[in-house]
Design a protein around this motif. Structure first.
Motif, PDB file in Angstrom:
ATOM      1  N   TYR A 170      30.318 -20.119  10.618  1.00  8.54           N
ATOM      2  CA  TYR A 170      30.761 -18.726  10.782  1.00  8.54           C
ATOM      3  C   TYR A 170      29.667 -17.741  10.383  1.00  8.54           C
ATOM      4  N   LYS A 171      28.408 -18.223  10.317  1.00  3.71           N
ATOM      5  CA  LYS A 171      27.324 -17.295   9.998  1.00  3.71           C
ATOM      6  C   LYS A 171      27.155 -16.315  11.158  1.00  3.71           C
ATOM      7  N   GLY A 172      26.832 -15.090  10.792  1.00  2.00           N
ATOM      8  CA  GLY A 172      26.690 -14.054  11.807  1.00  2.00           C
ATOM      9  C   GLY A 172      28.004 -13.524  12.342  1.00  2.00           C
ATOM     10  N   VAL A 173      29.117 -13.897  11.680  1.00  4.15           N
ATOM     11  CA  VAL A 173      30.422 -13.476  12.214  1.00  4.15           C
ATOM     12  C   VAL A 173      30.633 -11.973  12.055  1.00  4.15           C
ATOM     13  N   ALA A 174      30.038 -11.363  11.010  1.00  6.58           N
ATOM     14  CA  ALA A 174      30.230  -9.912  10.807  1.00  6.58           C
ATOM     15  C   ALA A 174      29.642  -9.097  11.965  1.00  6.58           C
ATOM     16  N   PRO A 175      28.331  -9.271  12.302  1.00 12.97           N
ATOM     17  CA  PRO A 175      27.811  -8.531  13.461  1.00 12.97           C
ATOM     18  C   PRO A 175      28.440  -8.985  14.772  1.00 12.97           C
ATOM     19  N   GLN A 176      28.842 -10.267  14.833  1.00 11.64           N
ATOM     20  CA  GLN A 176      29.505 -10.753  16.060  1.00 11.64           C
ATOM     21  C   GLN A 176      30.830 -10.020  16.260  1.00 11.64           C
ATOM     22  N   LEU A 177      31.600  -9.877  15.177  1.00  6.46           N
ATOM     23  CA  LEU A 177      32.877  -9.169  15.258  1.00  6.46           C
ATOM     24  C   LEU A 177      32.673  -7.687  15.570  1.00  6.46           C
ATOM     25  N   LEU A 178      31.717  -7.073  14.861  1.00 12.30           N
ATOM     26  CA  LEU A 178      31.465  -5.649  15.077  1.00 12.30           C
ATOM     27  C   LEU A 178      30.980  -5.405  16.498  1.00 12.30           C
ATOM     28  N   LYS A 179      30.044  -6.244  16.957  1.00 11.97           N
ATOM     29  CA  LYS A 179      29.553  -6.109  18.324  1.00 11.97           C
ATOM     30  C   LYS A 179      30.681  -6.310  19.325  1.00 11.97           C
ATOM     31  N   GLY A 180      31.462  -7.387  19.132  1.00  6.96           N
ATOM     32  CA  GLY A 180      32.558  -7.671  20.056  1.00  6.96           C
ATOM     33  C   GLY A 180      33.590  -6.567  20.087  1.00  6.96           C
ATOM     34  N   LEU A 181      33.916  -6.026  18.903  1.00  4.73           N
ATOM     35  CA  LEU A 181      34.905  -4.955  18.808  1.00  4.73           C
ATOM     36  C   LEU A 181      34.435  -3.713  19.569  1.00  4.73           C
ATOM     37  N   LEU A 182      33.182  -3.323  19.334  1.00  4.20           N
ATOM     38  CA  LEU A 182      32.643  -2.134  19.993  1.00  4.20           C
ATOM     39  C   LEU A 182      32.438  -2.363  21.495  1.00  4.20           C
ATOM     40  N   VAL A 183      31.846  -3.521  21.833  1.00  5.49           N
ATOM     41  CA  VAL A 183      31.563  -3.812  23.241  1.00  5.49           C
ATOM     42  C   VAL A 183      32.856  -3.870  24.050  1.00  5.49           C
ATOM     43  N   GLN A 184      33.826  -4.638  23.546  1.00  4.37           N
ATOM     44  CA  GLN A 184      35.048  -4.796  24.317  1.00  4.37           C
ATOM     45  C   GLN A 184      35.823  -3.490  24.417  1.00  4.37           C
ATOM     46  N   GLY A 185      35.820  -2.721  23.325  1.00  2.00           N
ATOM     47  CA  GLY A 185      36.499  -1.431  23.356  1.00  2.00           C
ATOM     48  C   GLY A 185      35.864  -0.494  24.367  1.00  2.00           C
ATOM     49  N   ILE A 186      34.520  -0.371  24.314  1.00  3.07           N
ATOM     50  CA  ILE A 186      33.810   0.507  25.252  1.00  3.07           C
ATOM     51  C   ILE A 186      33.922  -0.031  26.677  1.00  3.07           C
ATOM     52  N   LEU A 187      33.816  -1.378  26.820  1.00  2.00           N
ATOM     53  CA  LEU A 187      33.892  -1.995  28.142  1.00  2.00           C
ATOM     54  C   LEU A 187      35.217  -1.668  28.819  1.00  2.00           C
ATOM     55  N   MET A 188      36.331  -1.934  28.118  1.00  2.00           N
ATOM     56  CA  MET A 188      37.634  -1.721  28.744  1.00  2.00           C
ATOM     57  C   MET A 188      37.900  -0.236  28.974  1.00  2.00           C
ATOM     58  N   MET A 189      37.419   0.599  28.066  1.00  2.00           N
ATOM     59  CA  MET A 189      37.598   2.043  28.234  1.00  2.00           C
ATOM     60  C   MET A 189      36.838   2.511  29.481  1.00  2.00           C
ATOM     61  N   THR A 190      35.585   2.053  29.630  1.00  2.00           N
ATOM     62  CA  THR A 190      34.780   2.426  30.792  1.00  2.00           C
ATOM     63  C   THR A 190      35.343   1.815  32.066  1.00  2.00           C
ATOM     64  N   LYS A 191      35.758   0.547  31.984  1.00  2.00           N
ATOM     65  CA  LYS A 191      36.300  -0.163  33.144  1.00  2.00           C
ATOM     66  C   LYS A 191      37.517   0.573  33.701  1.00  2.00           C
ATOM     67  N   GLU A 192      38.400   1.010  32.820  1.00  2.00           N
ATOM     68  CA  GLU A 192      39.602   1.733  33.272  1.00  2.00           C
ATOM     69  C   GLU A 192      39.218   3.024  33.995  1.00  2.00           C
ATOM     70  N   ARG A 193      38.192   3.728  33.468  1.00  2.00           N
ATOM     71  CA  ARG A 193      37.762   4.990  34.102  1.00  2.00           C
ATOM     72  C   ARG A 193      37.136   4.726  35.476  1.00  2.00           C
TER      73      ARG A 193
ATOM     74  N   GLY B 172      31.008  -1.289  32.832  1.00  2.00           N
ATOM     75  CA  GLY B 172      31.447  -1.103  31.446  1.00  2.00           C
ATOM     76  C   GLY B 172      30.721  -2.028  30.492  1.00  2.00           C
ATOM     77  N   ALA B 173      30.490  -3.272  30.922  1.00  2.00           N
ATOM     78  CA  ALA B 173      29.822  -4.254  30.062  1.00  2.00           C
ATOM     79  C   ALA B 173      28.370  -3.877  29.797  1.00  2.00           C
ATOM     80  N   VAL B 174      27.654  -3.443  30.834  1.00  2.00           N
ATOM     81  CA  VAL B 174      26.251  -3.052  30.673  1.00  2.00           C
ATOM     82  C   VAL B 174      26.135  -1.848  29.740  1.00  2.00           C
ATOM     83  N   LEU B 175      26.977  -0.837  29.953  1.00  2.00           N
ATOM     84  CA  LEU B 175      26.948   0.354  29.101  1.00  2.00           C
ATOM     85  C   LEU B 175      27.234  -0.017  27.651  1.00  2.00           C
ATOM     86  N   ALA B 176      28.273  -0.805  27.430  1.00  2.00           N
ATOM     87  CA  ALA B 176      28.666  -1.179  26.071  1.00  2.00           C
ATOM     88  C   ALA B 176      27.582  -1.992  25.381  1.00  2.00           C
ATOM     89  N   ASN B 177      27.019  -2.988  26.075  1.00  2.00           N
ATOM     90  CA  ASN B 177      26.004  -3.842  25.463  1.00  2.00           C
ATOM     91  C   ASN B 177      24.690  -3.111  25.226  1.00  2.00           C
TER      92      ASN B 177
END
Length: 340
Positions: A276-299, A21-26
């Motif tokens: 806190y520089k770079g927090v916007a892409p960090q948050l967006l990346k983390g939100l998408l990565v973790q969401g996709i990671l956990m979704m894929t991991k569960e499957r 899940g982590a590789v796919l998301a990243n």
């Protein structure tokens, strides 16, 4: 319908599910990783700073996520958004495999030997996550160091993983340079600890029971838990990137020695908000990565459960067939002895 439980999956199965899940998301959001790294290592220029060589430094100052993306594409082409991707995904795979393996192992041991099946408290959940994260970081941080260097290399100085690793080793700290930022990384184990601790708590509160989550439920929980962890640990993330990348021109080639030194330097040059520089892409990346990671991991975990059940069913049928054949042979032997 049979109840599906993660207890049926061994630690290595959970580790494969997590790393997949982590590789796919990243891989899907890798350009955001480049952008957030570039934003985090840049320092506001001052008149007293030494002049920069355009061929050997990333001299352009980015004004935000979109400006960074457009500037990288303009200067380096689309390929620039994927600098160091091979090393990055290797690091993601190894780190997440190690993390999920150790996390599932220590959590299973805790549930079986300490709590006797009772779900751990929030503090214990965070401690288990931190322990697993520390073990994972010890073995995988050199890949992270090399990847960070590759992501911040200017257009005229791009190198492969091996050449970049050699550059690090040839530096002031020698082989130990491959473990630059280890202290910050060990402190940052609270990030996955908060993420997965919050994930478990949110799951128990919103979706009680041990049945697999639906895709959108896993995505939601993953995104919420990662956003919380990112906001808490962002200053440490920025400091870690500063330790692992080339020192800024104002340092005249002198590398940072601790994450506290990086943080002091950033606050001195840019003020507290610089942490806190770079927090916007960090948050967006983390939100998408973790969401996709956990979704894929569960499957993937569900696939493992079904696979193991199928293997056990086939094995049981084979054993029953062998038992039936053996019983038939015994009966035939008895009949033959009786006829004599």
């Amino acid at each position: 319908m049979a109840v599906i439980s993660k207890a049926e999956v061994p630690p290595w199965g959970l580790a494969i599910a997590g790393s997949t899940g982590a590789v796919l998301a990243n891989a899907l959001v890798y350009p955001l990783d480049i952008v957030k790294t570039r934003l985090q290592v840049q320092i506001k220029e001052h008149a007293s700073d030494p002049p920069q060589d355009a061929e050997t430094t990333n001299h352009k100052h980015y004004n935000g996520t979109m400006h960074a993306i457009m500037s990288i594409v303009e200067d380096e082409g689309v390929r620039g958004l994927y600098s160091g991707m091979a090393g990055g995904l290797l690091g993601v795979a190894s780190t997440n495999f190690a993390y999920f393996y150790w996390y599932s192992t220590v959590r299973t041991l805790y549930l079986s030997r300490v709590s006797k099946g009772v779900n751990p408290s929030t503090a214990v959940e965070l401690s288990l996550g931190a322990m697993a994260g520390a073990l994972a970081q010890l073995f995988t941080i050199p890949i992270s160091v090399v990847t960070t260097r590759q992501q911040t290399q200017p257009k005229g100085d791009k190198k492969g993983m091996v050449a970049t690793a050699k550059e690090v080793i040839d530096g002031e700290h020698g082989v130990a340079g491959l473990w630059s930022g280890l202290k910050a990384s060990l402190v940052l184990v609270i990030n996955p600890a908060i993420t997965y601790g919050a994930y478990q708590r949110l799951r128990e509160g919103l979706y009680p029971g041990d049945k697999p989550l639906r895709a959108h439920e896993a995505f939601l929980l993953g995104a919420l838990s990662k956003s919380l962890a990112t906001m808490v640990t962002q200053p440490l993330i920025v400091a870690k990137v500063g330790l692992q990348s080339r020192p800024p021109p104002a340092r005249k080639g002198k590398p940072f020695k601790s994450f506290l030194e990086v943080m002091r330097f950033i606050v001195e040059k840019e003020g507290p908000l610089g942490l806190y520089k770079g927090v916007a892409p960090q948050l967006l990346k983390g939100l998408l990565v973790q969401g996709i990671l956990m979704m894929t991991k569960e499957r993937v975990e569900l696939l493992f459960i079904l696979l193991f059940r199928y293997v056990r069913k086939v094995r049981k049928e084979k054993l029953e067939q062998l038992a039936a054949i053996a019983a038939k042979k015994i009966d035939e032997a008895k009949v033959a002895m009786t006829s004599k």
